[in-house]
Design an enzyme around this catalytic site. Sequence first.
Site, PDB file in Angstrom:
ATOM      1  N   GLY A   1       0.947  -1.368   0.125  1.00 52.45           N
ATOM      2  CA  GLY A   1      -0.056   0.006  -0.032  1.00 52.45           C
ATOM      3  C   GLY A   1       0.844   1.373  -0.051  1.00 52.45           C
ATOM      4  O   GLY A   1       2.097   1.258  -0.322  1.00 52.45           O
ATOM      5  N   SER A   2       0.456   2.279   0.615  1.00 55.25           N
ATOM      6  CA  SER A   2       1.115   3.585   0.684  1.00 55.25           C
ATOM      7  C   SER A   2       2.101   3.621   1.609  1.00 55.25           C
ATOM      8  O   SER A   2       2.151   3.095   2.739  1.00 55.25           O
ATOM      9  CB  SER A   2      -0.005   4.673   0.934  1.00 55.25           C
ATOM     10  OG  SER A   2      -0.381   4.631   2.350  1.00 55.25           O
TER      11      SER A   2
ATOM     12  N   GLY B   1       0.385   5.034   5.208  1.00 59.36           N
ATOM     13  CA  GLY B   1      -0.334   3.665   5.819  1.00 59.36           C
ATOM     14  C   GLY B   1       0.520   2.846   6.251  1.00 59.36           C
ATOM     15  O   GLY B   1       0.417   2.390   7.306  1.00 59.36           O
ATOM     16  N   GLY B   2       1.630   2.197   5.108  1.00 57.82           N
ATOM     17  CA  GLY B   2       2.534   1.358   5.650  1.00 57.82           C
ATOM     18  C   GLY B   2       3.519   1.783   6.763  1.00 57.82           C
ATOM     19  O   GLY B   2       3.691   1.040   7.746  1.00 57.82           O
TER      20      GLY B   2
ATOM     21  N   GLU C   1       5.356  -3.136   1.333  1.00 59.88           N
ATOM     22  CA  GLU C   1       5.851  -2.703   0.086  1.00 59.88           C
ATOM     23  C   GLU C   1       5.065  -1.332   0.012  1.00 59.88           C
ATOM     24  O   GLU C   1       3.752  -1.148   0.252  1.00 59.88           O
ATOM     25  CB  GLU C   1       4.983  -3.701  -0.971  1.00 59.88           C
ATOM     26  CG  GLU C   1       5.550  -3.104  -2.272  1.00 59.88           C
ATOM     27  CD  GLU C   1       4.853  -3.768  -3.495  1.00 59.88           C
ATOM     28  OE1 GLU C   1       4.378  -3.068  -4.235  1.00 59.88           O
ATOM     29  OE2 GLU C   1       4.958  -5.071  -3.319  1.00 59.88           O
TER      30      GLU C   1
ATOM     31  N   CYS D   1       2.410  -0.988  -9.131  1.00 58.25           N
ATOM     32  CA  CYS D   1       3.520  -0.563  -8.230  1.00 58.25           C
ATOM     33  C   CYS D   1       4.838  -0.439  -9.155  1.00 58.25           C
ATOM     34  O   CYS D   1       5.945   0.104  -8.492  1.00 58.25           O
ATOM     35  CB  CYS D   1       3.526  -1.560  -7.141  1.00 58.25           C
ATOM     36  SG  CYS D   1       3.921  -3.477  -7.436  1.00 58.25           S
TER      37      CYS D   1
ATOM     38  N   GLU E   1       6.660   9.145  -5.691  1.00 55.55           N
ATOM     39  CA  GLU E   1       5.569   8.377  -6.742  1.00 55.55           C
ATOM     40  C   GLU E   1       4.340   9.312  -6.687  1.00 55.55           C
ATOM     41  O   GLU E   1       3.834   9.838  -5.740  1.00 55.55           O
ATOM     42  CB  GLU E   1       5.391   7.212  -5.840  1.00 55.55           C
ATOM     43  CG  GLU E   1       4.477   6.234  -6.616  1.00 55.55           C
ATOM     44  CD  GLU E   1       4.005   5.136  -6.250  1.00 55.55           C
ATOM     45  OE1 GLU E   1       3.503   3.896  -6.968  1.00 55.55           O
ATOM     46  OE2 GLU E   1       4.510   4.678  -4.812  1.00 55.55           O
TER      47      GLU E   1
END
Length: 523
Positions: free
Chosen positions: A224-225, A228-229, A248, A285, A378
């Site tokens: 995810g982001s 959040g990660g 990731e 991704c 990104e």
Amino acid sequence: MAAPVPASVWSVDPRTGKPREQVAVEATPEEIDQTVRSAHAVRTALADRTRRAAFLRAAADLLDESAGHVIEAADAETALGPGRLTGELARTTYQLRSFADIVDEGAYLDIVINHADAAQTPPWPDLRRLKVPLGVVAVYAASNFPLAFSVPGGDTASALAAGCPVVVKAHPDHPATSELCVDALHRAAERAGLPGEVVQLVHGFDAGVELVRHPLVTAAGFTGSVRGGRALFDAAAARPHPIPFHGELGSLNPVVVTEAAAVERAEQIGEGLAGSMTLGVGQFCTKPGLVLAPAGANGDRLLKTLTHEVSEVEAGVLLDHRMRDAYVAGVRERAGLPDVEAPVTPGAGGAHTVGAGFLSVPAARLAAEGPHDLLLEECFGPVTVVARYTDEAEITAVLSRLPGNLTATLQLSTAEAGDPAGRGAELLAVLTPLAGRVLVNGWPTGVAVAPAQQHGGPYPATTSTSTSVGSTAIERWLRPVAYQSTPAALLPAELHDANPLGLPRRVDGRMEPGPTEQAPTAP
């Protein structure tokens, strides 16, 4: 005071932004606790490798049998399209069957036996080592892969293969698909004679936080982001007993195009770049998000082709409206920076769609810290940044400022690709520390599910050095244990001298293949 009513979980159509149906309710802390404890209670049911492999194969079979319903639901919730989702389902069931084969083979146990040897200095005791499952694993489903990186995806498949029960936190973008998939997994468990609690599903943002903090959760896998990660990663590290968090988080996936490569095939590179950066509406991704290309006539040829190809791409739907809004705002902010041009302007394509595009900027703007650092982050969606360099020093300066990535790509000329001591080799050495997968004359979108695959890279691409794709993904959910001077009667069957399970292993420095393997022939 009455307990708060759990929030409803709705399936939403990203093509319209309208709710489709209520699927579930968000799990309460008490329900998370109960779910994890029930998973922990059945962990020994996964000890039987034969039954475990049968479970994984049954899951693949049942998902294939339910393909029509699963793909229909996934398309309704993600707008990824039946073609893309059909391929993703095939990849998902292949992963499940592949891990079943890995369980059968047993090499993942990494068995090593050293018999006692008094001749060593100092003397060796009898030592026997193998890998054992960690325990309950939390899996956080990805938005952009509702199958291959979600409920029945690679994290779940590899953790179950390792012998770990799994609790999946569903992604809010595809809750109905998640429920269909967990139902297939429950039926597969029943078919294999396993309790359904070996894999379970929960919904809700707070549920994800509660899950990573639960004392019986032993590891977590996340896609995810960065935001959040990183929050979950920090929570995993802040526990009284920290746990491995394999996350990731995000990747720019740089591409370097040499001057010689542009001379040789600028149009071909431009066409390939357009296809890669817009594939799946730019929601992979591994999308190439930064391209270092030469300034001058040959770089102009590349940009001319890229402009034509990207202009032909139809507006597409992102996974949800929140991502659409972030994309529109993100490309607007980037395009507003000094010296940034937009040969094809990315942004809103309609009320529910986005248009593909790309930005161009002098590479010198990225070689030093400043507002243009935003271009080194990104941007999720169908956009890339082409940085035009005037000399090789600018390439090196920009690359030196990049964070870790899943991939890095090098576009070389035929001569450069064949020269082991030339510029291609130098650039390859520069790119290798930046990424987990380095490509030459290819494009990074598309990750082969192969034993040699590495899908993971330096932070922030991932929070560990492991891979989430390929057979070695199973290693994340195992830990080694060595038994010293242990009586044979007390040893696990895997470590008996007679090798009753027929497992491949290394004994006193020599490999012993399992019964289905062929020993290498002497030259």
